[in-house]
Write a protein that holds these residues in place. Structure first.
Motif, PDB file in Angstrom:
ATOM      1  N   UNK A  14       1.731 -21.037 -12.742  1.00  0.00           N
ATOM      2  CA  UNK A  14       0.844 -22.088 -13.220  1.00  0.00           C
ATOM      3  C   UNK A  14       1.019 -23.593 -12.440  1.00  0.00           C
ATOM      4  N   UNK A  15       2.550 -23.804 -12.505  1.00  0.00           N
ATOM      5  CA  UNK A  15       2.927 -25.112 -12.125  1.00  0.00           C
ATOM      6  C   UNK A  15       3.509 -25.319 -10.547  1.00  0.00           C
ATOM      7  N   UNK A  16       3.690 -24.059 -10.068  1.00  0.00           N
ATOM      8  CA  UNK A  16       4.036 -24.260  -8.667  1.00  0.00           C
ATOM      9  C   UNK A  16       3.309 -25.053  -7.652  1.00  0.00           C
ATOM     10  N   UNK A  17       3.852 -25.752  -6.952  1.00  0.00           N
ATOM     11  CA  UNK A  17       3.443 -26.435  -5.886  1.00  0.00           C
ATOM     12  C   UNK A  17       3.212 -25.898  -4.702  1.00  0.00           C
ATOM     13  N   UNK A  18       3.767 -24.701  -4.547  1.00  0.00           N
ATOM     14  CA  UNK A  18       4.122 -24.042  -3.085  1.00  0.00           C
ATOM     15  C   UNK A  18       2.839 -22.942  -3.009  1.00  0.00           C
ATOM     16  N   UNK A  19       2.136 -23.189  -1.871  1.00  0.00           N
ATOM     17  CA  UNK A  19       1.038 -22.200  -1.193  1.00  0.00           C
ATOM     18  C   UNK A  19       1.589 -21.849   0.059  1.00  0.00           C
ATOM     19  N   UNK A  20       1.755 -20.450   0.092  1.00  0.00           N
ATOM     20  CA  UNK A  20       1.783 -19.612   1.293  1.00  0.00           C
ATOM     21  C   UNK A  20       0.613 -19.066   1.917  1.00  0.00           C
ATOM     22  N   UNK A  69      10.324 -18.509  -8.559  1.00  0.00           N
ATOM     23  CA  UNK A  69       8.998 -18.924  -9.331  1.00  0.00           C
ATOM     24  C   UNK A  69       7.959 -18.510  -8.235  1.00  0.00           C
ATOM     25  N   UNK A  70       7.075 -17.661  -8.742  1.00  0.00           N
ATOM     26  CA  UNK A  70       6.110 -17.259  -7.933  1.00  0.00           C
ATOM     27  C   UNK A  70       5.106 -18.353  -7.233  1.00  0.00           C
ATOM     28  N   UNK A  71       5.239 -18.275  -5.669  1.00  0.00           N
ATOM     29  CA  UNK A  71       4.179 -19.269  -5.333  1.00  0.00           C
ATOM     30  C   UNK A  71       2.909 -18.661  -5.187  1.00  0.00           C
ATOM     31  N   UNK A 254      13.900 -11.543   6.430  1.00  0.00           N
ATOM     32  CA  UNK A 254      13.155 -12.723   6.334  1.00  0.00           C
ATOM     33  C   UNK A 254      12.317 -13.135   5.367  1.00  0.00           C
ATOM     34  N   UNK A 255      11.998 -12.202   4.417  1.00  0.00           N
ATOM     35  CA  UNK A 255      11.301 -11.926   3.290  1.00  0.00           C
ATOM     36  C   UNK A 255      12.307 -12.779   2.192  1.00  0.00           C
ATOM     37  N   UNK A 256      13.726 -12.670   2.189  1.00  0.00           N
ATOM     38  CA  UNK A 256      14.428 -13.356   1.563  1.00  0.00           C
ATOM     39  C   UNK A 256      14.809 -14.592   1.933  1.00  0.00           C
ATOM     40  N   UNK A 257      14.533 -14.915   3.340  1.00  0.00           N
ATOM     41  CA  UNK A 257      14.989 -16.401   3.636  1.00  0.00           C
ATOM     42  C   UNK A 257      13.792 -17.118   3.087  1.00  0.00           C
ATOM     43  N   UNK A 258      12.432 -16.918   3.143  1.00  0.00           N
ATOM     44  CA  UNK A 258      11.136 -17.423   2.579  1.00  0.00           C
ATOM     45  C   UNK A 258      11.274 -17.473   1.260  1.00  0.00           C
ATOM     46  N   UNK A 259      11.810 -16.450   0.598  1.00  0.00           N
ATOM     47  CA  UNK A 259      11.860 -16.779  -1.094  1.00  0.00           C
ATOM     48  C   UNK A 259      12.793 -17.666  -1.352  1.00  0.00           C
ATOM     49  N   UNK A 260      13.810 -17.745  -0.666  1.00  0.00           N
ATOM     50  CA  UNK A 260      15.002 -18.717  -0.852  1.00  0.00           C
ATOM     51  C   UNK A 260      14.251 -20.088  -0.763  1.00  0.00           C
ATOM     52  N   UNK A 261      13.563 -20.400   0.401  1.00  0.00           N
ATOM     53  CA  UNK A 261      12.934 -21.550   0.624  1.00  0.00           C
ATOM     54  C   UNK A 261      11.959 -22.028  -0.593  1.00  0.00           C
ATOM     55  N   UNK A 267      11.498 -26.931  -6.867  1.00  0.00           N
ATOM     56  CA  UNK A 267      12.375 -28.133  -7.674  1.00  0.00           C
ATOM     57  C   UNK A 267      12.525 -29.435  -6.926  1.00  0.00           C
ATOM     58  N   UNK A 268      12.356 -29.157  -5.374  1.00  0.00           N
ATOM     59  CA  UNK A 268      12.863 -30.376  -4.551  1.00  0.00           C
ATOM     60  C   UNK A 268      11.659 -31.221  -4.486  1.00  0.00           C
ATOM     61  N   UNK A 269      11.706 -32.329  -4.667  1.00  0.00           N
ATOM     62  CA  UNK A 269      10.627 -33.093  -4.384  1.00  0.00           C
ATOM     63  C   UNK A 269      10.431 -33.741  -3.049  1.00  0.00           C
ATOM     64  N   UNK A 270       9.546 -33.361  -2.562  1.00  0.00           N
ATOM     65  CA  UNK A 270       9.546 -33.554  -0.932  1.00  0.00           C
ATOM     66  C   UNK A 270       8.292 -34.593  -0.899  1.00  0.00           C
TER      67      UNK A 270
END
Length: 271
Positions: A14-20, A69-71, A254-261, A267-270
């Motif tokens: 619900x509070x995730x900022x990430x949109x794939x 956290x699920x994007x 590659x899925x592991x790398x994307x999940x890590x990102x 948590x990283x404020x960009x």
């Protein structure tokens, strides 16, 4: 059989900022759109092999499943041969030079795809504008929930350049990160370089070659710094058989790398 829904928004935390964002992963073309394409069935299948970012929807789904956290995910269920939602719908689009604006009239090999007199208006009204509106709403939902939105564009590209490419003479690294001077802050780019560099090696991650830029809805483009964005272009031979073949074990890496990102960006404020 009924035509598929043009796009799908898959809910995340619900509070995730990430949109794939997965705009080019489908081969589906509605029947009425197919009628306006001049290629025969065999030639159309070959064109789809070349133009489709195969398995990118599966890549994004796998990453979402294992991320801390699920994007959220916005997935185009139709081929970019219907409309390309990432193009400008007007003369700003440089790919018009090769017949690949929002509605393509030429193929990857610069052959005819639609009659030159074809009117793009009906396709723009039926598919492009609804997609743009839904993607804008998805971004605004992340802004309301998290105070920021981070769009990660998930693409792939062929190991060898295709004739339609305007900038195909440069390096073709395993992973290309496409940036925007307004919407891609240094810390977002650094996080992606660390995540993918850890899987493919630091020398395997390039910037803005052979493809540059990233997608941001026009309502926010160039004006809203709360919306940050990065395009991830993965060279297809790193995870699949080209052109249009099955995925291999590289997809999991590659899925592991994307999940890590994704985990870092939660948590990283960009911006």
């Amino acid at each position: 059989m009924s035509d598929p829904q043009p796009f799908t928004l898959v809910a995340g935390a619900a509070d995730s900022p990430v949109l794939l964002h997965v705009p080019h992963g489908s081969r589906r073309i509605p029947r009425q759109v197919r009628e306006g394409i001049t290629l025969d069935d065999a030639a159309l299948e070959r064109e789809l092999d070349h133009i489709t970012d195969a398995h990118t929807a599966e890549l994004a789904a796998a990453a979402a499943e294992i991320a801390p956290a699920t994007p959220w995910r916005f997935v185009n269920n139709l081929s970019r041969l219907v409309v390309d939602p990432e193009r400008f719908p007007d003369e700003r689009e440089e790919m018009l030079a090769v017949g690949m604006g929002a509605v393509y009239t030429r193929t990857t090999h610069r052959g005819p795809l639609r009659p030159p007199e074809a009117d793009p208006g009906p396709l723009l009204e039926a598919y492009f504008h609804p997609y743009a509106a839904a993607m804008t709403a998805a971004v605004e939902s992340r802004l309301a929930a998290a105070g920021r939105a981070v769009i990660i564009d998930v693409h792939s590209y062929p190991a060898a350049p295709l004739p339609y490419e305007l900038h195909g003479t440069g390096p073709r690294p395993p992973v290309c990160l496409g940036t925007d001077p307004f919407h891609t802050p240094p810390e977002l780019l650094a996080a992606a370089e660390a995540a993918f560099g850890g899987r493919v090696g630091r020398g395997g991650v390039g910037r803005d070659t052979p493809f540059a830029g990233t997608y941001v809805p026009l309502r926010h483009y160039g004006t809203d710094r709360r919306v940050t964005a990065l395009m991830i272009e993965i060279r297809r031979d790193t995870y699949m058989s080209e052109p249009g073949g099955p995925a291999g074990p590289g997809l999991d890496t590659l899925a592991g790398a994307l999940a890590e990102l994704v985990g870092v960006l939660e948590v990283l404020e960009v911006g």
